[in-house]
Design a protein around this motif. Structure first.
Motif, PDB file in Angstrom:
ATOM      1  N   SER A 278       0.834  -1.204  -0.089  1.00  0.00           N
ATOM      2  CA  SER A 278       0.057  -0.110  -0.049  1.00  0.00           C
ATOM      3  C   SER A 278       0.726   1.253  -0.145  1.00  0.00           C
ATOM      4  O   SER A 278       0.317   2.268  -0.376  1.00  0.00           O
ATOM      5  N   ALA A 279       2.092   1.259   0.414  1.00  0.00           N
ATOM      6  CA  ALA A 279       3.022   2.305   0.391  1.00  0.00           C
ATOM      7  C   ALA A 279       3.924   2.101  -0.559  1.00  0.00           C
ATOM      8  O   ALA A 279       4.764   3.175  -0.586  1.00  0.00           O
ATOM      9  N   GLY A 280       3.792   1.468  -1.583  1.00  0.00           N
ATOM     10  CA  GLY A 280       4.653   1.394  -2.834  1.00  0.00           C
ATOM     11  C   GLY A 280       5.747   0.247  -2.960  1.00  0.00           C
ATOM     12  O   GLY A 280       6.773   0.305  -3.672  1.00  0.00           O
ATOM     13  N   GLY A 281       5.715  -0.398  -1.862  1.00  0.00           N
ATOM     14  CA  GLY A 281       6.760  -1.370  -1.736  1.00  0.00           C
ATOM     15  C   GLY A 281       6.234  -2.742  -2.039  1.00  0.00           C
ATOM     16  O   GLY A 281       5.183  -2.924  -2.731  1.00  0.00           O
ATOM     17  N   ALA A 282       7.245  -3.873  -2.060  1.00  0.00           N
ATOM     18  CA  ALA A 282       6.944  -5.137  -2.501  1.00  0.00           C
ATOM     19  C   ALA A 282       6.235  -5.806  -1.438  1.00  0.00           C
ATOM     20  O   ALA A 282       5.704  -7.142  -1.644  1.00  0.00           O
ATOM     21  N   GLY A 283       6.157  -5.278  -0.477  1.00  0.00           N
ATOM     22  CA  GLY A 283       5.284  -5.999   0.806  1.00  0.00           C
ATOM     23  C   GLY A 283       6.086  -6.999   1.338  1.00  0.00           C
ATOM     24  O   GLY A 283       7.168  -7.046   1.429  1.00  0.00           O
ATOM     25  N   TYR A 284       5.376  -8.009   2.072  1.00  0.00           N
ATOM     26  CA  TYR A 284       6.004  -9.009   2.811  1.00  0.00           C
ATOM     27  C   TYR A 284       5.300 -10.409   2.450  1.00  0.00           C
ATOM     28  O   TYR A 284       4.175 -10.648   2.058  1.00  0.00           O
ATOM     29  N   SER A 285       6.034 -11.750   2.850  1.00  0.00           N
ATOM     30  CA  SER A 285       5.401 -12.952   2.516  1.00  0.00           C
ATOM     31  C   SER A 285       5.221 -13.544   3.762  1.00  0.00           C
ATOM     32  O   SER A 285       4.598 -14.605   3.677  1.00  0.00           O
ATOM     33  N   CYS A 286       5.316 -12.713   4.998  1.00  0.00           N
ATOM     34  CA  CYS A 286       4.909 -13.129   6.391  1.00  0.00           C
ATOM     35  C   CYS A 286       4.445 -11.903   6.987  1.00  0.00           C
ATOM     36  O   CYS A 286       4.968 -10.757   6.829  1.00  0.00           O
ATOM     37  N   ILE A 287       3.859 -12.324   8.138  1.00  0.00           N
ATOM     38  CA  ILE A 287       3.468 -10.890   8.900  1.00  0.00           C
ATOM     39  C   ILE A 287       4.296 -10.745   9.714  1.00  0.00           C
ATOM     40  O   ILE A 287       4.747  -9.478  10.235  1.00  0.00           O
ATOM     41  N   ALA A 288       5.256 -11.470  10.393  1.00  0.00           N
ATOM     42  CA  ALA A 288       6.462 -11.242  11.359  1.00  0.00           C
ATOM     43  C   ALA A 288       7.309 -10.270  10.781  1.00  0.00           C
ATOM     44  O   ALA A 288       7.834  -9.414  11.560  1.00  0.00           O
ATOM     45  N   GLU A 289       7.548  -9.973   9.589  1.00  0.00           N
ATOM     46  CA  GLU A 289       8.439  -9.107   8.845  1.00  0.00           C
ATOM     47  C   GLU A 289       7.838  -7.769   9.031  1.00  0.00           C
ATOM     48  O   GLU A 289       8.531  -6.629   9.480  1.00  0.00           O
ATOM     49  N   LEU A 290       6.559  -7.550   8.765  1.00  0.00           N
ATOM     50  CA  LEU A 290       5.828  -6.190   8.829  1.00  0.00           C
ATOM     51  C   LEU A 290       5.837  -5.930  10.420  1.00  0.00           C
ATOM     52  O   LEU A 290       6.091  -4.702  10.733  1.00  0.00           O
ATOM     53  N   ARG A 291       5.588  -6.676  11.345  1.00  0.00           N
ATOM     54  CA  ARG A 291       5.324  -6.264  12.644  1.00  0.00           C
ATOM     55  C   ARG A 291       6.880  -5.914  13.262  1.00  0.00           C
ATOM     56  O   ARG A 291       7.032  -5.233  14.125  1.00  0.00           O
ATOM     57  N   MET A 292       7.892  -6.443  12.618  1.00  0.00           N
ATOM     58  CA  MET A 292       9.189  -6.087  12.967  1.00  0.00           C
ATOM     59  C   MET A 292       9.568  -4.593  12.533  1.00  0.00           C
ATOM     60  O   MET A 292      10.120  -3.753  13.102  1.00  0.00           O
ATOM     61  N   ILE A 293       9.130  -4.275  11.436  1.00  0.00           N
ATOM     62  CA  ILE A 293       9.306  -2.835  10.796  1.00  0.00           C
ATOM     63  C   ILE A 293       8.292  -1.841  11.482  1.00  0.00           C
ATOM     64  O   ILE A 293       8.852  -0.808  11.789  1.00  0.00           O
ATOM     65  N   GLU A 294       7.125  -2.425  11.795  1.00  0.00           N
ATOM     66  CA  GLU A 294       6.383  -1.409  12.652  1.00  0.00           C
ATOM     67  C   GLU A 294       7.207  -1.197  13.978  1.00  0.00           C
ATOM     68  O   GLU A 294       7.021   0.030  14.655  1.00  0.00           O
ATOM     69  N   THR A 295       7.637  -2.184  14.685  1.00  0.00           N
ATOM     70  CA  THR A 295       8.305  -2.097  15.937  1.00  0.00           C
ATOM     71  C   THR A 295       9.525  -0.972  15.592  1.00  0.00           C
ATOM     72  O   THR A 295       9.797  -0.150  16.806  1.00  0.00           O
ATOM     73  N   ILE A 296      10.485  -1.104  14.636  1.00  0.00           N
ATOM     74  CA  ILE A 296      11.385  -0.291  14.513  1.00  0.00           C
ATOM     75  C   ILE A 296      10.875   1.110  14.215  1.00  0.00           C
ATOM     76  O   ILE A 296      11.610   2.105  14.792  1.00  0.00           O
ATOM     77  N   ALA A 297       9.629   1.098  13.532  1.00  0.00           N
ATOM     78  CA  ALA A 297       9.122   2.627  13.431  1.00  0.00           C
ATOM     79  C   ALA A 297       8.639   3.197  14.356  1.00  0.00           C
ATOM     80  O   ALA A 297       8.472   4.551  14.692  1.00  0.00           O
ATOM     81  N   ALA A 298       7.853   2.351  15.273  1.00  0.00           N
ATOM     82  CA  ALA A 298       6.794   2.787  16.379  1.00  0.00           C
ATOM     83  C   ALA A 298       7.068   2.503  17.495  1.00  0.00           C
ATOM     84  O   ALA A 298       6.598   2.773  18.586  1.00  0.00           O
ATOM     85  N   GLY A 299       8.029   1.577  17.684  1.00  0.00           N
ATOM     86  CA  GLY A 299       8.322   1.019  19.085  1.00  0.00           C
ATOM     87  C   GLY A 299       7.413  -0.372  19.613  1.00  0.00           C
ATOM     88  O   GLY A 299       7.945  -0.824  20.472  1.00  0.00           O
ATOM     89  N   GLU A 300       6.193  -0.860  18.632  1.00  0.00           N
ATOM     90  CA  GLU A 300       5.795  -1.803  18.933  1.00  0.00           C
ATOM     91  C   GLU A 300       4.822  -2.326  17.578  1.00  0.00           C
ATOM     92  O   GLU A 300       4.765  -1.248  16.924  1.00  0.00           O
ATOM     93  N   PRO A 301       4.730  -3.374  17.523  1.00  0.00           N
ATOM     94  CA  PRO A 301       3.996  -3.907  16.292  1.00  0.00           C
ATOM     95  C   PRO A 301       2.282  -3.558  16.493  1.00  0.00           C
ATOM     96  O   PRO A 301       1.891  -3.513  17.552  1.00  0.00           O
ATOM     97  N   THR A 302       1.640  -3.498  15.176  1.00  0.00           N
ATOM     98  CA  THR A 302       0.346  -3.139  15.508  1.00  0.00           C
ATOM     99  C   THR A 302      -0.475  -4.230  14.503  1.00  0.00           C
ATOM    100  O   THR A 302      -1.564  -4.304  15.060  1.00  0.00           O
ATOM    101  N   THR A 303       0.147  -4.788  13.673  1.00  0.00           N
ATOM    102  CA  THR A 303      -0.485  -5.885  12.916  1.00  0.00           C
ATOM    103  C   THR A 303      -0.696  -7.301  13.739  1.00  0.00           C
ATOM    104  O   THR A 303       0.429  -7.544  14.116  1.00  0.00           O
ATOM    105  N   PRO A 304      -1.730  -7.749  14.076  1.00  0.00           N
ATOM    106  CA  PRO A 304      -1.771  -8.959  14.587  1.00  0.00           C
ATOM    107  C   PRO A 304      -1.322 -10.180  13.498  1.00  0.00           C
ATOM    108  O   PRO A 304      -1.653 -10.163  12.346  1.00  0.00           O
TER     109      PRO A 304
END
Length: 337
Positions: A278-304
């Motif tokens: 949705s942000a113009g990237g290639a996205g992810y093939s698992c949820i764990a990657e997105l949660r880690m990036i959310e943690t880097i950006a905001a301090g905690e994951p938001t995607t369940p």
């Protein structure tokens, strides 16, 4: 050619040849009953299967409509399922998620774990869990099925042993991975049954998208009908399939029918972690990657992680937009004995 295993009430199903457009199939069990039996005698059986495939394309043999819901994983069970982590970007991110540093050797020496191969999930059957708190996650991957590989095989021998290619959903229970790995003995409970695409294809079916070691096409991962991942399976693949096979066969031979997985397909963006589709990237093939990036950006994951009722779809299309392997499409359901 494209091969599938139809459910027929037995453990190992019935081998069929599927048309290139995935609309029709013809029975091949009169020649060899199962895909494993074909792999056990590939040099003799494969030419006959190829003749059947050509006859199917020319409407010269009886055929019926191919329904992906009727298909089991191409090998409903296998002698060996060895899954790699060829995309080191993924390894780095998920290790950060559990507070583990990544050794420099991970860039030069492949990681492989031995998964459970006695029971795979059919590509359209549900992922069942008894507790959402286990952190159910999908992992979209590519896999190859090999012929016999000698111990200490060379890269050329490993490449020549690749017989079939398919897709994988390597289901992972994220809440269990860190405690298990902390014991120093590897995955077990955190890696339940995996699912494979309805169809396995010979490398020639991929044309220029197959270079002998990688598939140069995006892996399409959708979650609840929305694009979640579009990572290209050849980009950022640190170790190709021959390298993974060589690593797996370093101290043991691999028997015909062994499945070697790529690990979660993962792309970087401008040298750093990827962005959502949705942000113009290639996205992810698992949820764990997105949660880690959310943690880097905001301090905690938001995607369940996956919840009951969620639907995962994993597919790969050729450059004309046609599905190559069919789709893995699975709904998360409660496990009831």
């Amino acid at each position: 050619m494209k091969l599938a295993t139809l459910k027929d009430g037995t453990r190992d199903g019935k081998l069929v040849v599927v048309s290139r457009d995935l609309t029709r199939f013809t029975d091949a069990s009169f020649l060899v009953p199962t895909l494993q039996a074909a792999l056990d005698d590939w040099s003799r059986i494969a030419p006959h299967l190829a003749t059947i495939a050509e006859s199917l394309e020319n409407n010269a043999v009886p055929s019926a409509r191919f329904h992906e819901h009727d298909a089991h994983s191409p090998l409903p069970r296998a002698y060996q399922w060895a899954d790699g982590s060829a995309y080191v970007n993924h390894v780095e991110l998920v290790r950060k998620a559990r507070g583990a540093e990544m050794p420099a050797s991970f860039w030069t020496d492949p990681l492989i774990y031995q998964g459970g191969s006695d029971s795979f999930i059919a590509p359209r059957d549900p992922i069942r869990t008894f507790d959402e708190a286990l952190g159910v996650d999908m992992e979209g991957e590519v896999a190859v099925i090999v012929d016999d590989v000698p111990m200490g095989a060379s890269l050329d021998e490993a490449s020549a042993a690749i017989r079939l290619i398919m897709l994988v959903n390597d289901v992972t229970l994220r809440s269990l991975t860190a405690p298990e790995l902390a014991k120093g003995f590897g995955f077990f409970q955190s890696k339940p049954s995996s699912a494979f695409s309805p169809v396995a294809v010979t490398p020639d079916e991929l044309g220029e998208a197959w270079d002998g070691g990688k598939v140069s096409l995006p892996l399409l991962v959708d979650l609840n009908g929305k694009p979640f991942g579009r990572a290209n399976a050849s980009v950022d693949m640190t170790f190709d399939f021959p390298a993974l096979i060589v690593h797996a066969a370093k101290t043991r031979p691999l028997s015909a029918g062994t499945i070697i997985g790529s690990g979660t397909v993962s792309n970087k963006l401008d040298g750093g972690p990827g962005k959502p589709v949705s942000a113009g990237g290639a996205g992810y093939s698992c949820i764990a990657e997105l949660r880690m990036i959310e943690t880097i950006a905001a301090g905690e994951p938001t995607t369940p992680f996956l919840r009951l009722g969620d639907i995962v779809r994993i597919e790969m299309k050729d450059r004309t937009g046609h599905s190559i392997f069919g789709a893995i499409e699975q709904k998360v359901e409660e496990y009831l004995r």
